[in-house]
Design an enzyme around this catalytic site. Structure first.
Site, PDB file in Angstrom:
ATOM      1  N   LEU A   3       0.761  -1.231   0.052  1.00  0.00           N
ATOM      2  CA  LEU A   3      -0.081   0.035   0.032  1.00  0.00           C
ATOM      3  C   LEU A   3       0.879   1.148   0.118  1.00  0.00           C
ATOM      4  CD1 LEU A   3      -2.769  -1.059   2.425  1.00  0.00           C
ATOM      5  CD2 LEU A   3      -2.735  -1.061   0.093  1.00  0.00           C
ATOM      6  N   GLY A   4       2.043   1.394   0.531  1.00  0.00           N
ATOM      7  CA  GLY A   4       2.779   2.543   0.485  1.00  0.00           C
ATOM      8  C   GLY A   4       4.321   2.085   1.380  1.00  0.00           C
TER       9      GLY A   4
ATOM     10  N   GLY B 230       7.726   4.380   3.210  1.00  0.00           N
ATOM     11  CA  GLY B 230       8.337   5.579   3.544  1.00  0.00           C
ATOM     12  C   GLY B 230       9.620   5.520   4.559  1.00  0.00           C
ATOM     13  N   GLY B 231       9.850   6.438   5.215  1.00  0.00           N
ATOM     14  CA  GLY B 231      11.067   6.496   6.101  1.00  0.00           C
ATOM     15  C   GLY B 231      10.725   5.793   7.300  1.00  0.00           C
TER      16      GLY B 231
ATOM     17  N   GLY C 120       8.774   2.795   7.346  1.00  0.00           N
ATOM     18  CA  GLY C 120       8.584   1.470   7.156  1.00  0.00           C
ATOM     19  C   GLY C 120       7.669   1.289   5.903  1.00  0.00           C
TER      20      GLY C 120
ATOM     21  N   VAL D 198       3.582  -0.416   4.588  1.00  0.00           N
ATOM     22  CA  VAL D 198       2.220  -0.876   4.894  1.00  0.00           C
ATOM     23  C   VAL D 198       1.786  -1.786   4.029  1.00  0.00           C
ATOM     24  CG1 VAL D 198      -0.240  -0.192   5.383  1.00  0.00           C
ATOM     25  CG2 VAL D 198       1.484   0.907   6.519  1.00  0.00           C
TER      26      VAL D 198
ATOM     27  N   LYS E  35       1.239  -3.191   9.267  1.00  0.00           N
ATOM     28  CA  LYS E  35       2.510  -2.129   9.268  1.00  0.00           C
ATOM     29  C   LYS E  35       3.495  -2.762  10.040  1.00  0.00           C
ATOM     30  CE  LYS E  35       3.153   2.644  10.635  1.00  0.00           C
ATOM     31  NZ  LYS E  35       2.318   3.940  11.288  1.00  0.00           N
TER      32      LYS E  35
ATOM     33  N   GLU F 204      -7.193  -1.804  11.090  1.00  0.00           N
ATOM     34  CA  GLU F 204      -8.517  -1.895  10.192  1.00  0.00           C
ATOM     35  C   GLU F 204      -8.382  -1.181   8.817  1.00  0.00           C
ATOM     36  OE1 GLU F 204     -12.070   0.297  10.901  1.00  0.00           O
ATOM     37  OE2 GLU F 204     -11.081   1.833  12.108  1.00  0.00           O
TER      38      GLU F 204
ATOM     39  N   ASP G 101       0.306  15.629  12.822  1.00  0.00           N
ATOM     40  CA  ASP G 101       0.621  15.478  11.298  1.00  0.00           C
ATOM     41  C   ASP G 101      -0.442  15.221  10.779  1.00  0.00           C
ATOM     42  OD1 ASP G 101       2.070  15.353   9.014  1.00  0.00           O
ATOM     43  OD2 ASP G 101       2.526  13.074   9.061  1.00  0.00           O
TER      44      ASP G 101
END
Length: 421
Positions: A169-170, A172-173, A175, A177, A192, A246, A292
């Site tokens: 799914l994505g 980044g810095g 880790g 997902v 995650k 979820e 954020d």
């Protein structure tokens, strides 16, 4: 006969004999000689030392070394994602265009490269105030109360028996997902994984268990509230922290939701903004500051229209005093942080909410082109209502004392049909 040389005059008794005055060239040579002599000696010493060091290195390389025994390392679940700019890719934002998941234990699922300090997201810094307890219960396995890490192999196998890994799914810095499915009932979830070396702050769950601060904050705010992503279970492994969250069946992050429509009508933006405001109000009432808030961290259920606040990796305990450490995305930081290096939690939250509302109704970040707030009022499209323009400019007041409180946003004329939770 030969002519006799003239006799030299004898010096008078008691007077010192005059010495010949040296020339300038002689003085310069006398001064430079010790310097050159020292340099030559240093060069010879360095050359000799280098030769000895090279000889030692060759002998060390020629000496056979015992090979280390290969360790059996358990394959870890691929994991999480918060983007390097401070964004966490939502748990199901890529449902429309999923990426192919790398096999477990592959290099693609390994630890992520370090993030530059200028863009690195810093987890929360605050500590709970005196008399403030932890609320919320997290289901599933976690570390024991004495902080012992469970065996990685057994825990990994148990997790794989309960979930079937899906697409990426994505990343980044912090880790990665991945989408996953719970085998028992087929429910969609997001898995995650955060490397342990990226977990900088730990807290304590209500039962006394030590846990990463993100898990502790989610336990305080996610139980029983639909506007915050639910933490289903979490697991501590020797090299990473795994969280099971979820994931709605059909969902999209708000950033992609806006881009697909260019901008949102005021009625649709009001409904989504109301849900985000209620989620932020709920978090602050639980003593949690998200830090954020942006479209990438808001998940929209396409079937029900429910907005969910996700990614508490930059969160902290809410405090009345100023924060002197920034966490989140720099393009959403308030002016007081850029000018003075401090900010209040509620004022910074209202600032980010103003940017969020502008992105909803205008389709772009208000300051992405380097607009300077000191030049005058923020230009807004003529198609917007005056109440919407006033609310955006109120939230984006340069002086933090001029911004509204969260309670004022519920009572604003543009939001007056929304009851105070």
């Amino acid at each position: 006969g030969r002519a006799m040389p003239p006799a030299r005059p004898r010096p008078r008794a008691g007077l010192p004999r005059a010495r010949p005055r040296p020339s300038r060239r002689g003085l310069a040579s006398a001064r430079l000689w010790p310097c050159w002599r020292w340099r030559c000696w240093a060069g010879i010493s360095a050359w000799g030392g280098g030769g000895i060091a090279a000889l030692r290195l060759r002998l060390a390389r020629a000496r056979p070394r015992p090979r280390p025994r290969p360790r059996s390392r358990p394959r870890l679940l691929p994991g999480p994602v918060e983007d390097t700019g401070g964004a966490a890719a939502p748990a199901a934002s890529a449902a429309a265009s999923p990426a192919r998941a790398p096999p477990l234990g592959s290099a693609a699922a390994g630890p992520e490269p370090p993030v530059p300090r200028s863009r690195e997201r810093t987890p929360g810094h605050g500590r709970p105030r005196a008399g403030e307890g932890h609320s919320g219960v997290v289901a599933g396995p976690g570390p024991s109360a004495d902080s012992r890490v469970p065996p990685a192999g057994t825990a990994q196998e148990a997790l794989l028996e309960r979930y079937r890994l899906g697409s990426l799914l994505g990343r980044g810095g912090f880790g990665r997902v991945f989408a996953a499915t719970r085998i028992s009932d087929g429910a969609p979830v997001a898995i995650k994984r955060v490397p342990r070396n990226r977990v900088r702050h730990w807290g304590e769950l209500p039962d006394g268990t030590s846990a990463p601060l993100e898990v502790v904050l989610l336990a305080k705010v996610s139980t029983g509230f639909p506007g915050v992503v639910q933490l289903l279970e979490w697991l501590e492994l020797p090299s990473c922290i795994v969280m099971v969250l979820e994931r709605p069946e059909q969902c999209q992050d708000l950033q992609r939701f806006i881009r697909a429509r260019r901008f949102l009508p005021e009625e649709e933006a009001r409904e989504l903004f109301r849900q985000v405001l209620e989620a932020v109000w709920h978090c602050t009432s639980c003593g949690v500051l998200h830090r954020d808030i942006k479209p990438e961290n808001i998940l929209v259920d396409l079937d029900t229209g429910q907005a969910k606040l996700i990614d508490f990796g930059c969160g902290a305990y809410l405090q009345d005093t100023v924060y002197t450490h920034f966490a989140g995305t720099l393009s959403y930081s308030p002016p007081e942080w850029n000018d003075f290096g401090w900010y209040h939690g509620e004022a910074a939250t209202v600032w980010s909410l103003g940017i969020l509302l502008h992105q909803m109704v205008c389709g772009e970040h208000p300051f992405k082109r380097g607009r300077n707030l000191s030049w005058g009022q923020l230009p807004l499209p003529q198609r917007l209502s005056q109440e919407c323009k006033d609310l955006i400019r109120w939230c984006l007041s340069v002086n933090s004392l001029d911004r509204p409180a969260l309670e004022d946003l519920f009572c604003d004329p543009w939001m007056q049909d929304i009851p105070l939770p």
